[in-house]
Design a protein around this motif. Structure first.
Motif, PDB file in Angstrom:
ATOM      1  N   ALA A 172      20.647  44.533  -5.889  1.00 26.21           N
ATOM      2  CA  ALA A 172      19.375  44.743  -6.595  1.00 26.21           C
ATOM      3  C   ALA A 172      19.566  45.017  -8.073  1.00 26.21           C
ATOM      4  CB  ALA A 172      18.616  45.900  -5.953  1.00 26.21           C
ATOM      5  N   VAL A 173      20.763  45.438  -8.471  1.00 24.10           N
ATOM      6  CA  VAL A 173      20.999  45.822  -9.860  1.00 24.10           C
ATOM      7  C   VAL A 173      21.894  44.775 -10.525  1.00 24.10           C
ATOM      8  CG1 VAL A 173      21.834  47.622 -11.392  1.00 24.10           C
ATOM      9  CG2 VAL A 173      20.842  48.243  -9.180  1.00 24.10           C
ATOM     10  N   PRO A 174      21.343  43.970 -11.432  1.00 20.54           N
ATOM     11  CA  PRO A 174      22.137  42.936 -12.085  1.00 20.54           C
ATOM     12  C   PRO A 174      23.013  43.528 -13.189  1.00 20.54           C
ATOM     13  CG  PRO A 174      19.938  42.918 -12.990  1.00 20.54           C
ATOM     14  CD  PRO A 174      19.949  43.977 -11.908  1.00 20.54           C
ATOM     15  N   SER A 175      23.983  42.779 -13.591  1.00 24.49           N
ATOM     16  CA  SER A 175      24.816  43.176 -14.720  1.00 24.49           C
ATOM     17  C   SER A 175      24.883  41.985 -15.688  1.00 24.49           C
ATOM     18  CB  SER A 175      26.227  43.554 -14.242  1.00 24.49           C
ATOM     19  OG  SER A 175      27.015  43.984 -15.334  1.00 24.49           O
ATOM     20  N   PRO A 176      24.433  42.136 -16.924  1.00 23.66           N
ATOM     21  CA  PRO A 176      23.913  43.369 -17.508  1.00 23.66           C
ATOM     22  C   PRO A 176      22.516  43.698 -16.984  1.00 23.66           C
ATOM     23  CG  PRO A 176      23.678  41.563 -19.051  1.00 23.66           C
ATOM     24  CD  PRO A 176      24.449  41.021 -17.889  1.00 23.66           C
ATOM     25  N   LEU A 177      22.184  44.963 -17.005  1.00 19.47           N
ATOM     26  CA  LEU A 177      20.895  45.426 -16.511  1.00 19.47           C
ATOM     27  C   LEU A 177      19.779  44.972 -17.444  1.00 19.47           C
ATOM     28  CD1 LEU A 177      19.483  47.216 -14.346  1.00 19.47           C
ATOM     29  CD2 LEU A 177      19.746  49.136 -15.930  1.00 19.47           C
ATOM     30  N   SER A 178      18.705  44.497 -16.876  1.00 20.07           N
ATOM     31  CA  SER A 178      17.548  44.080 -17.659  1.00 20.07           C
ATOM     32  C   SER A 178      16.281  44.410 -16.890  1.00 20.07           C
ATOM     33  CB  SER A 178      17.601  42.576 -17.946  1.00 20.07           C
ATOM     34  OG  SER A 178      17.559  41.841 -16.735  1.00 20.07           O
ATOM     35  N   LEU A 179      15.164  44.459 -17.614  1.00 17.30           N
ATOM     36  CA  LEU A 179      13.894  44.642 -16.943  1.00 17.30           C
ATOM     37  C   LEU A 179      13.581  43.407 -16.097  1.00 17.30           C
ATOM     38  CD1 LEU A 179      11.720  46.162 -19.820  1.00 17.30           C
ATOM     39  CD2 LEU A 179      12.712  47.377 -17.878  1.00 17.30           C
ATOM     40  N   PRO A 180      12.856  43.574 -15.002  1.00 16.04           N
ATOM     41  CA  PRO A 180      12.459  42.407 -14.200  1.00 16.04           C
ATOM     42  C   PRO A 180      11.503  41.523 -14.998  1.00 16.04           C
ATOM     43  CG  PRO A 180      12.161  44.461 -12.989  1.00 16.04           C
ATOM     44  CD  PRO A 180      12.388  44.832 -14.423  1.00 16.04           C
ATOM     45  N   SER A 181      11.203  40.362 -14.439  1.00 11.57           N
ATOM     46  CA  SER A 181      10.217  39.475 -15.052  1.00 11.57           C
ATOM     47  C   SER A 181       9.313  38.909 -13.971  1.00 11.57           C
ATOM     48  CB  SER A 181      10.906  38.331 -15.799  1.00 11.57           C
ATOM     49  OG  SER A 181      11.456  37.394 -14.884  1.00 11.57           O
ATOM     50  N   ASP A 182       8.143  38.441 -14.380  1.00 12.01           N
ATOM     51  CA  ASP A 182       7.230  37.840 -13.410  1.00 12.01           C
ATOM     52  C   ASP A 182       7.844  36.611 -12.755  1.00 12.01           C
ATOM     53  OD1 ASP A 182       5.499  39.807 -14.129  1.00 12.01           O
ATOM     54  OD2 ASP A 182       4.001  38.498 -15.051  1.00 12.01           O
ATOM     55  N   ALA A 183       8.627  35.858 -13.514  1.00  9.50           N
ATOM     56  CA  ALA A 183       9.234  34.646 -12.967  1.00  9.50           C
ATOM     57  C   ALA A 183      10.135  34.960 -11.780  1.00  9.50           C
ATOM     58  CB  ALA A 183      10.019  33.916 -14.055  1.00  9.50           C
ATOM     59  N   TYR A 197      11.761  42.267  -6.272  1.00 11.77           N
ATOM     60  CA  TYR A 197      10.945  43.403  -5.833  1.00 11.77           C
ATOM     61  C   TYR A 197      11.764  44.686  -5.831  1.00 11.77           C
ATOM     62  CZ  TYR A 197       6.569  41.168  -4.511  1.00 11.77           C
ATOM     63  OH  TYR A 197       5.346  40.544  -4.552  1.00 11.77           O
ATOM     64  N   ASP A 198      13.003  44.597  -5.362  1.00 10.12           N
ATOM     65  CA  ASP A 198      13.859  45.777  -5.332  1.00 10.12           C
ATOM     66  C   ASP A 198      14.082  46.331  -6.730  1.00 10.12           C
ATOM     67  OD1 ASP A 198      14.165  45.664  -2.583  1.00 10.12           O
ATOM     68  OD2 ASP A 198      16.019  44.509  -2.661  1.00 10.12           O
ATOM     69  N   ARG A 199      14.326  45.445  -7.688  1.00 12.90           N
ATOM     70  CA  ARG A 199      14.597  45.896  -9.053  1.00 12.90           C
ATOM     71  C   ARG A 199      13.335  46.487  -9.684  1.00 12.90           C
ATOM     72  NH1 ARG A 199      16.195  42.409 -13.953  1.00 12.90           N
ATOM     73  NH2 ARG A 199      15.824  40.705 -12.506  1.00 12.90           N
ATOM     74  N   TRP A 218      10.918  47.939  -8.073  1.00 12.56           N
ATOM     75  CA  TRP A 218      10.740  49.236  -7.414  1.00 12.56           C
ATOM     76  C   TRP A 218      11.697  50.275  -7.994  1.00 12.56           C
ATOM     77  CZ3 TRP A 218      14.723  50.749  -3.710  1.00 12.56           C
ATOM     78  CH2 TRP A 218      14.513  52.027  -3.174  1.00 12.56           C
ATOM     79  N   LEU A 219      12.951  49.887  -8.223  1.00 11.52           N
ATOM     80  CA  LEU A 219      13.919  50.830  -8.761  1.00 11.52           C
ATOM     81  C   LEU A 219      13.529  51.299 -10.159  1.00 11.52           C
ATOM     82  CD1 LEU A 219      17.272  49.236  -7.565  1.00 11.52           C
ATOM     83  CD2 LEU A 219      16.403  51.496  -6.942  1.00 11.52           C
ATOM     84  N   PHE A 220      12.948  50.406 -10.951  1.00 12.94           N
ATOM     85  CA  PHE A 220      12.502  50.824 -12.274  1.00 12.94           C
ATOM     86  C   PHE A 220      11.369  51.844 -12.159  1.00 12.94           C
ATOM     87  CE2 PHE A 220       9.735  50.520 -15.972  1.00 12.94           C
ATOM     88  CZ  PHE A 220      10.646  50.803 -16.981  1.00 12.94           C
ATOM     89  N   ALA A 221      10.400  51.566 -11.295  1.00 15.20           N
ATOM     90  CA  ALA A 221       9.294  52.510 -11.113  1.00 15.20           C
ATOM     91  C   ALA A 221       9.803  53.842 -10.574  1.00 15.20           C
ATOM     92  CB  ALA A 221       8.255  51.909 -10.172  1.00 15.20           C
ATOM     93  N   ARG A 222      10.732  53.778  -9.654  1.00 16.86           N
ATOM     94  CA  ARG A 222      11.303  55.001  -9.079  1.00 16.86           C
ATOM     95  C   ARG A 222      12.044  55.805 -10.146  1.00 16.86           C
ATOM     96  NH1 ARG A 222      15.565  54.858  -3.990  1.00 16.86           N
ATOM     97  NH2 ARG A 222      16.299  56.991  -4.149  1.00 16.86           N
ATOM     98  N   PHE A 223      12.761  55.122 -11.030  1.00 21.24           N
ATOM     99  CA  PHE A 223      13.460  55.782 -12.135  1.00 21.24           C
ATOM    100  C   PHE A 223      12.474  56.521 -13.036  1.00 21.24           C
ATOM    101  CE2 PHE A 223      13.913  54.590 -16.702  1.00 21.24           C
ATOM    102  CZ  PHE A 223      14.754  55.616 -17.102  1.00 21.24           C
ATOM    103  N   VAL A 224      11.395  55.844 -13.430  1.00 21.31           N
ATOM    104  CA  VAL A 224      10.411  56.481 -14.313  1.00 21.31           C
ATOM    105  C   VAL A 224       9.810  57.711 -13.641  1.00 21.31           C
ATOM    106  CG1 VAL A 224       8.192  56.192 -15.479  1.00 21.31           C
ATOM    107  CG2 VAL A 224       9.885  54.338 -15.547  1.00 21.31           C
ATOM    108  N   ALA A 225       9.454  57.579 -12.372  1.00 21.66           N
ATOM    109  CA  ALA A 225       8.839  58.704 -11.664  1.00 21.66           C
ATOM    110  C   ALA A 225       9.820  59.855 -11.482  1.00 21.66           C
ATOM    111  CB  ALA A 225       8.322  58.237 -10.304  1.00 21.66           C
ATOM    112  N   ASP A 226      11.076  59.539 -11.253  1.00 22.72           N
ATOM    113  CA  ASP A 226      12.079  60.573 -11.012  1.00 22.72           C
ATOM    114  C   ASP A 226      12.439  61.325 -12.295  1.00 22.72           C
ATOM    115  OD1 ASP A 226      13.979  61.965  -9.326  1.00 22.72           O
ATOM    116  OD2 ASP A 226      15.555  60.814 -10.320  1.00 22.72           O
ATOM    117  N   VAL A 227      12.613  60.586 -13.371  1.00 24.02           N
ATOM    118  CA  VAL A 227      13.048  61.194 -14.630  1.00 24.02           C
ATOM    119  C   VAL A 227      11.882  61.786 -15.417  1.00 24.02           C
ATOM    120  CG1 VAL A 227      14.140  60.708 -16.862  1.00 24.02           C
ATOM    121  CG2 VAL A 227      15.083  59.714 -14.761  1.00 24.02           C
ATOM    122  N   TYR A 228      10.727  61.107 -15.386  1.00 25.47           N
ATOM    123  CA  TYR A 228       9.602  61.513 -16.225  1.00 25.47           C
ATOM    124  C   TYR A 228       8.401  62.044 -15.443  1.00 25.47           C
ATOM    125  CZ  TYR A 228      12.211  58.950 -19.756  1.00 25.47           C
ATOM    126  OH  TYR A 228      13.193  58.514 -20.607  1.00 25.47           O
TER     127      TYR A 228
END
Length: 259
Positions: free
Chosen positions: A176-187, A200-202, A204-214
């Motif tokens: 789910a985590v690409p290297s280098p890390l980037s934001l997902p895209s609609d495409a 979808y996993d990526r 979700w992980l971004f949303a989870r990161f924002v909720a967890d940290v902020y």
């Protein structure tokens, strides 16, 4: 597979008049459960009726109370019925269990008409945890539809829907985590199969990161800033809500993922 968000659509399959809906009232909301016929559809709606109260509570806990008091859920009896309702090429929906559809929406006036959650017949065979995720995911889209711009970044709407839907301690899926890390895209969301699942996993992980940290309130604020009427682009919304630019967000997200 987690379902994609519905797009404005003209309904081509209506609930059968000879099958009255099951009506469930929970949390001050009325849920109309429509079957298009068949044992799979009837069985699925019984399962949804048993879990919809908890799903509503999960959405309210994140999004708040201010959304439709009437909820329509339709269970297709055949794959053909589901595809006719969803519209577009069949390949687009080959791994989709449910979709939220709407006939007309005016986010400026917050007016929504003909909204319903449409389940494919295959959803009746999903295990309990997976069906719970699908229902909560689609119910969040239902709740947020009036406040979501038609040109909102779909990856963020999907990531937030999955944050509401998935267990908060779920493991990070492999790949789910690409290297280098980037934001997902609609495409990334538009190709059925593994690519869409990973996207979808990526998201979700971004949303989870924002909720967890902020905190979850900041994730909701980010949704409104980046997906609401008159929304900013994602980098501008990140600066406005989180106080840092996109490069710093990626840096902090990468550090969070390592933990």
């Amino acid at each position: 597979m987690f379902p994609v968000r519905g797009v404005p659509s003209t309904p081509s399959v209506a609930p059968r008049a000879d099958i009255p809906p099951t009506v469930v009232v929970v949390g001050g909301r009325t849920v109309h459960l429509h079957s298009l016929g068949g044992p799979d559809a009837d069985h699925l709606l019984k399962r949804i009726a048993a879990d919809v109260g908890a799903a509503i509570n999960a959405v309210v806990a994140f999004w708040g109370e201010d959304w439709s008091r009437d909820i329509s859920v339709v269970a297709a009896g055949t794959r053909e019925q589901f595809l006719a309702a969803a519209g577009g090429p069949a390949s687009q929906w080959e791994d989709i269990a449910a979709v939220t559809l709407v006939e007309r929406v005016d986010p400026v006036s917050r007016q929504v008409a003909g909204q319903r959650i449409m389940f494919a017949p295959e959803a009746s065979h999903m295990h309990e945890g997976a069906l719970r995720i699908v229902l909560r995911h689609e119910l969040f889209h239902y709740a947020a539809r009036a406040d979501t711009a038609l040109d909102a970044p779909r990856w963020l709407t999907e990531g937030v829907a999955d944050f509401v839907a998935r267990p908060p301690v779920a493991d990070v899926p492999p790949g789910a985590v690409p290297s280098p890390l980037s934001l997902p895209s609609d495409a990334d969301l538009d190709t059925p199969g593994e690519q869409r699942s990973v996207a979808y996993d990526r998201a979700w992980l971004f949303a989870r990161f924002v909720a967890d940290v902020y905190q979850p309130d900041k994730l909701r604020e980010l949704y409104v800033a980046a997906c609401g009427v008159g929304h900013a682009d994602v980098p501008t919304a990140l600066r406005s809500v989180l106080g840092i630019d996109a490069d710093e967000v990626l840096k902090r997200w990468r550090e969070w993922l390592r933990r």
